[in-house]
Design an enzyme around this catalytic site. Structure first.
Site, mmCIF file in Angstrom:
data_model
loop_
_atom_site.group_PDB
_atom_site.id
_atom_site.type_symbol
_atom_site.label_atom_id
_atom_site.label_comp_id
_atom_site.label_asym_id
_atom_site.label_seq_id
_atom_site.Cartn_x
_atom_site.Cartn_y
_atom_site.Cartn_z
ATOM 1 N N ALA A 101 -53.396 6.572 -113.481
ATOM 2 C CA ALA A 101 -52.659 5.711 -112.554
ATOM 3 C C ALA A 101 -53.033 6.031 -111.109
ATOM 4 O O ALA A 101 -53.399 7.165 -110.787
ATOM 5 C CB ALA A 101 -51.163 5.904 -112.755
ATOM 6 N N GLU A 138 -49.078 14.170 -117.308
ATOM 7 C CA GLU A 138 -47.891 13.550 -116.695
ATOM 8 C C GLU A 138 -46.711 14.479 -116.507
ATOM 9 O O GLU A 138 -45.942 14.318 -115.552
ATOM 10 C CB GLU A 138 -47.459 12.319 -117.515
ATOM 11 C CG GLU A 138 -48.333 11.095 -117.316
ATOM 12 C CD GLU A 138 -49.606 11.096 -118.156
ATOM 13 O OE1 GLU A 138 -49.831 12.110 -118.861
ATOM 14 O OE2 GLU A 138 -50.353 10.123 -118.123
#
Lengths: 265, 77
Positions: A67, A143
């Site tokens: 991302a 993450e």
């Protein structure tokens, strides 16, 4: 004028989607929009125009670093907290839509991976039917370091392919694994030498093109299902976690860092 | 100089086209090799292959020199 994050070409039934956004194909609104437009373009092609699509990166650093954290940080900082949940959900719905559409394309998809394949990039690779990794590839779900979980459907997709212990290892440690290790774990189809990924994918595409199209499509539809319930739950859990302070703190640290090694977990 | 650090520097020099004879164990490997974080990720895979070890990223946090990296590799062998 900035270059498009993607380029697409078709040759003899084989499509080739090339990710080409520096520094490492980060997935934000530009990449998502380009992928949506590409999928629309594919949808407009005659049914028999393609039998295989190869997805690869032209960027030196790797397939995709995940991302776009700088864009995510800027979005959170620029908007009122009360709007964060809605804007996160809206983006997740878009990127999940893209990932689900790639996942379910009615032809064979081959991801060619080199270098960094982290987070959302790993999740993109996992939408492909087969992953061919060059020896330089490394796979990672970092993450938890940001106080979140993978949000682009990666865990449900990986769960479709490998055992829960492997996912716990990757997710709960945040460590990266090599192409060789990923192959041993059953996460990828083939490991090839540095720079040999495209040629291997083209050979596989040529093989796929020999098969009867109806049988090929039926085989894929038979074996590859969308884990719909888990994907929906993942979105909700992601938003729940992302609204807490640790994400913004980690993103702020990331964008403010002058360390040479921001991508080293 | 240990065999590990010697092999490590030779491998890194070959991969990133650096002058192996100019590398020293106590040098910062990023600076000495002139590599970025993406290349460092690739180097980890090469080292895992060469030494037949796994190098979890969290064990490499704070490792800056060739010598420190060689020590981490040796612990895993």
């Amino acid at each position: 004028m900035s270059e498009s994050p993607l380029r697409f070409s078709v040759n003899d039934g084989v499509g080739e989607l090339v990710l080409q956004r520096e520094p490492c194909n980060e997935i934000g609104s530009a990449m998502t929009g380009a992928l949506e437009a590409w999928l629309d373009e594919l949808g407009a092609l005659p049914e028999d125009a393609l039998h295989t699509v190869i997805i690869r990166s032209a960027v030196r650093g790797g397939f995709c670093a995940g991302a776009d954290l700088r864009e995510l940080h800027a979005g959170l900082v620029a908007t009122a907290e009360a709007e964060h949940a809605a804007s996160l959900r809206a983006f997740l719905d878009r990127i999940h839509g893209v990932m689900d559409r790639i996942d379910m394309l009615p032809f064979t998809t081959i991801g060619v991976v080199h270098g960094v394949c982290f987070g959302g990039g790993f999740e993109l690779a996992l939408t492909c039917d087969q992953i061919i990794a060059e020896k330089s590839a490394r796979f990672c779900f970092p993450e938890l370091r940001l106080g979140i979980i993978p949000g682009f459907g990666g865990i449900p997709r990986l769960r479709r392919d490998v055992g829960n212990a492997t996912i716990r290892d990757l997710l709960l440690s945040g460590r990266s694994v090599s192409a060789k290790r990923a192959h041993a774990l059953g996460m990828i189809a083939q490991v090839v030498g540095r720079g040999d990924g495209l040629e291997a994918a083209q050979a596989l595409a040529a093989q796929s093109g020999k098969f009867d199209p109806t049988a090929r499509r039926a085989a894929k539809a038979f074996i590859k299902h969308l884990p719909r319930e888990e994907l929906d739950r993942e979105k909700e859990l992601f938003v729940e976690l992302a609204l807490r302070p640790p994400l913004l703190a980690a993103l702020t640290k990331f964008v403010d860092s002058t360390d040479l090694r921001p991508y080293l977990p | 100089m240990s065999d590990t650090v010697h092999t490590l520097m030779a491998l890194a020099a070959r991969q990133f086209k650096a002058d192996a004879s100019a590398l020293k164990p106590e040098q910062d490997l990023f600076e000495a090799l002139g590599i970025d974080s993406f290349q460092a990720v690739e180097l980890i895979s090469e080292l895992e292959d060469e030494f037949d070890v796994e190098l979890p990223d969290y064990e490499l946090q704070g490792v800056k020199t060739f010598a420190a990296l060689a020590a981490k590799i040796d612990k895993r062998r």
